[in-house]
Design a protein around this motif. Sequence first.
Motif, mmCIF file in Angstrom:
data_model
loop_
_atom_site.group_PDB
_atom_site.id
_atom_site.type_symbol
_atom_site.label_atom_id
_atom_site.label_comp_id
_atom_site.label_asym_id
_atom_site.label_seq_id
_atom_site.Cartn_x
_atom_site.Cartn_y
_atom_site.Cartn_z
ATOM 1 N N THR A 124 0.828 -1.208 0.000
ATOM 2 C CA THR A 124 0.000 0.000 0.000
ATOM 3 C C THR A 124 0.858 1.251 0.000
ATOM 4 N N SER A 128 0.919 3.953 -3.039
ATOM 5 C CA SER A 128 0.445 5.301 -2.733
ATOM 6 C C SER A 128 1.501 6.347 -3.067
ATOM 7 N N THR A 302 -3.615 2.872 7.373
ATOM 8 C CA THR A 302 -3.252 2.209 6.123
ATOM 9 C C THR A 302 -4.476 1.929 5.263
ATOM 10 N N GLY A 306 -5.152 3.386 1.480
ATOM 11 C CA GLY A 306 -5.531 2.592 0.316
ATOM 12 C C GLY A 306 -6.736 3.173 -0.401
ATOM 13 N N VAL A 326 -3.962 -0.766 -5.583
ATOM 14 C CA VAL A 326 -2.617 -1.178 -5.180
ATOM 15 C C VAL A 326 -2.046 -2.157 -6.196
ATOM 16 N N SER A 345 -5.932 -3.521 2.800
ATOM 17 C CA SER A 345 -4.694 -2.768 2.587
ATOM 18 C C SER A 345 -3.683 -2.957 3.710
#
Length: 465
Positions: A124, A128, A302, A306, A326, A345
């Motif tokens: 993740t 990101s 987290t 995500g 992801v 995630s």
Amino acid sequence: MRKATIAVLTAATLVVGGAYYGLADALDLAPGPLSAAEPSYAVQPFPTPSPVEAPGPQVAGLAADAPTPSAAVLSGYAGTLAGDSLIPGATTGVSIIDVATGTELVDQQASTPLTPASSNKVLTAWASLSALGGNHRMETSAVLSGGTVTLVGGGDVLLAADAGDPSAVVGHAGLGDLARAAAAELTAQGVTSVGVTLDDTLFTGPTWNSGWESGNEAWVAQIQPIMVDVTAHSNTGAYPADPAMEAAQTFSQALSAAGITVTGEVTRAAAPAGATRLASVQSAPLADVLSVSLKASDNTMTEVEGRVLAAATGREASFTGAAQAVREQLQTDGFDVTGLTLIDSCGLARGDKVPARLLAQIMARAAGADGGTVGRDLLAALPVGALDGTLGDRYVGTSAAGTVRAKTGSLEQTVSLTGTIVTADGRLLAYSVIIDGFPEGGMWSARTAMDNDLIVPLSGCGCQG
């Protein structure tokens, strides 16, 4: 703040060579990489770790000509771990990659998809940072339509209840500041009385993942796009039942304190398309936010990251959409996602399956010459052995202290570690190790086996090929 952190941790790498829930997640120092265990399992006695000598002066820092460790010796470490009696019945996946050459030195079932626990957060984080950039910020805004002010959540779950602190990550933006700025604009427009609604429609679908086991409510909140400092609940074992509404009520109270009369109760409604923006506040940069979430292994943060990724890349901001975002970003970046199954995630779902090789390849890319700012931001956000985060009290007094940088992972029957390590000869290696399927109650034993059989020997390795 992020630049200072990166500088300090990068320098440290070069210089040194690169109660709650089982006593607050055993060695992982909660908040929450663990799933909730049943109270009835038989706890195994904690094994006595083998004594290891503290690092000696031979670790002089990274060198371009540092010798590559022997693949046979490293594979022997992995084999010893796989056969350790402390992890009966477990499947052990290990991948170790020489960062300088990209050569995989160890393949111990490295392509076998295993439950990664919180090592899943690495996927993740990379996706990101790669898609959004480390400078991306989450915005929280207040808009006006008719006689209603709508608070619009944009993914910031570290909001201060009152004033924000621009020098901080947690509480960087404040709901009180937003309310006062909105009140000033309302006053300028001659508006003295409003209703307040909450727009949390950025995220869609369930707020709770069906793949999470009962009891995990203590370690992850309902997933919503706005919250008052979610980290304040991380070690309490209890999150607000409706964090987004709590934030909206906090905003409403601050708006009232700023001289605007608020009528009725706060309700939920999407902001009208023609609403006028009154004010907004922004979170700290994503790279700094990730440093908080990865070092503490924060599940809620987290999961929000995500969904922010999913929303920003045009996908449904749900658990499914986040997993797709992801996966697709990893593919875009050239990673082989064969065998990858993502349910969430953060890695709380046992149904997540990730090959150790994929995790190690991400670490090798991050630490390599082509890792760029994405790689540097990711590495800077990881805990460091005997220094901080979930590794703060691990590897103290061993050769791994300061030389191991990694994301930890722990579930009831899974432990993992994913990161980079510098050998005694100054060679930088990327690795991931997953031990999956040991008996219930065996987490401490599995982690001890991992450290004694593989991680500490790897960090102390002067085993040239």
